[in-house]
Design a protein around this motif. Structure first.
Motif, short mmCIF file in Angstrom:
data_model
loop_
_atom_site.label_atom_id
_atom_site.label_comp_id
_atom_site.label_asym_id
_atom_site.label_seq_id
_atom_site.Cartn_x
_atom_site.Cartn_y
_atom_site.Cartn_z
N ASN A 66 0.80 -1.23 0.00
CA ASN A 66 0.00 0.00 0.00
C ASN A 66 0.83 1.28 0.00
OD1 ASN A 66 -2.53 -1.36 -0.03
ND2 ASN A 66 -2.24 -1.79 2.14
N LYS A 67 2.08 1.20 -0.42
CA LYS A 67 2.94 2.38 -0.51
C LYS A 67 3.35 2.58 -1.97
CE LYS A 67 7.33 4.30 0.88
NZ LYS A 67 8.69 4.03 1.23
N ILE A 68 3.13 3.80 -2.49
CA ILE A 68 3.52 4.13 -3.86
C ILE A 68 5.04 4.31 -3.87
CG2 ILE A 68 3.32 5.79 -5.76
CD1 ILE A 68 0.73 4.25 -5.19
N ILE A 69 5.71 3.53 -4.71
CA ILE A 69 7.17 3.61 -4.77
C ILE A 69 7.67 4.03 -6.16
CG2 ILE A 69 7.57 2.01 -2.88
CD1 ILE A 69 8.13 -0.14 -5.08
N VAL B 171 11.21 6.47 -9.37
CA VAL B 171 11.16 5.29 -8.52
C VAL B 171 11.95 5.61 -7.26
CG1 VAL B 171 11.80 2.86 -8.28
CG2 VAL B 171 10.95 3.71 -10.48
N ASP B 172 11.35 5.34 -6.13
CA ASP B 172 12.00 5.55 -4.83
C ASP B 172 13.39 4.92 -4.85
OD1 ASP B 172 12.82 4.90 -2.06
OD2 ASP B 172 10.83 5.61 -1.51
N ASN B 173 14.37 5.64 -4.32
CA ASN B 173 15.76 5.17 -4.33
C ASN B 173 15.94 3.78 -3.72
OD1 ASN B 173 16.81 7.42 -5.65
ND2 ASN B 173 17.06 8.55 -3.74
N LYS B 174 15.14 3.44 -2.71
CA LYS B 174 15.26 2.14 -2.06
C LYS B 174 14.85 0.99 -2.97
CE LYS B 174 13.73 4.25 2.14
NZ LYS B 174 12.53 4.40 2.92
N TYR B 175 14.14 1.29 -4.05
CA TYR B 175 13.61 0.24 -4.92
C TYR B 175 14.20 0.31 -6.34
CZ TYR B 175 10.31 -0.38 -1.16
OH TYR B 175 9.74 -0.62 0.07
N GLN B 176 15.31 0.99 -6.48
CA GLN B 176 15.96 1.09 -7.78
C GLN B 176 16.58 -0.26 -8.14
OE1 GLN B 176 17.05 4.38 -9.48
NE2 GLN B 176 15.52 5.48 -8.33
N LYS B 177 16.77 -0.46 -9.42
CA LYS B 177 17.42 -1.67 -9.97
C LYS B 177 16.63 -2.95 -9.67
CE LYS B 177 21.96 0.37 -10.08
NZ LYS B 177 22.05 0.87 -11.41
N MET B 178 15.31 -2.82 -9.63
CA MET B 178 14.44 -3.98 -9.42
C MET B 178 13.47 -4.18 -10.58
SD MET B 178 13.46 -3.74 -5.43
CE MET B 178 14.69 -3.82 -4.14
#
Length: 183
Positions: free
Chosen positions: A66-69, A98-105
């Protein structure tokens, strides 16, 4: 590796705050810089909200728990001569974040693909970089985008973007970008 818990969907008005936060934190105000009275983060986010709300249903988002990333939007058909090029009748990818924590996914790739599917007009994308080259160059090539113009350092400085970018406290002239097109 793509996480199976990622949900990709069209945005709704309830996503407005999250998208505006992502845009403000990752892009600054480059795309809304016309309002030269914007001074702090609160004003930046509110200005982004007004801009995004107009076209909220044209956005795609990625969410997890439920969090937009991540978010992406492609414009309506434009008939303008932006960048000093004859690009009449095209669409532009805007606010691909894209949120930095979810990059390269794989999120960036999936959002971009969702935005460009079933589009018949030329599509342009202003790819930015902060290291040695555009981070997305390989992906853009894989999606049949071609390099159209190198914007280099001076484009942003010459067009007064520096004071409104995500590094707005530095008048650094270090932003680099390339303009890519998909015919």
């Amino acid at each position: 590796m793509i996480n199976k818990n990622f949900i990709y969907r069209k945005a709704c008005i309830d996503d407005l705050e999250a998208i505006a936060d992502l845009v403000a934190n990752l892009l600054g105000t480059c795309n809304i810089w016309k309002d030269k009275n914007i001074k702090d983060e609160y004003e930046i986010i509110n200005a982004n909200k007004k801009e995004i709300e107009k076209d909220i249903t044209k956005y795609y988002v990625c969410e997890i728990e439920n969090k937009i990333i991540g978010a992406c939007w492609i414009s309506d058909i434009k008939n303008e001569n932006n960048y000093g090029l004859d690009l009449w009748k095209y669409r532009e990818i805007l606010y691909l974040v894209v949120d930095n924590k979810y990059q390269k996914m794989g999120i960036w790739t999936k959002l971009l693909k969702k935005c460009i599917e079933n589009i018949n007009e030329k599509i342009i994308y202003e790819a930015r970089w902060d290291k040695d080259e555009v981070n997305s160059k390989t992906l853009l090539k894989n999606l049949d985008f071609k390099l159209l113009k190198n914007l280099w350092d001076s484009y942003y400085k010459d067009h007064n973007y520096c004071v409104y970018c995500v590094n707005r406290d530095k008048n650094c002239n270090s932003c680099k970008a390339e303009l890519w097109v998909k015919e």
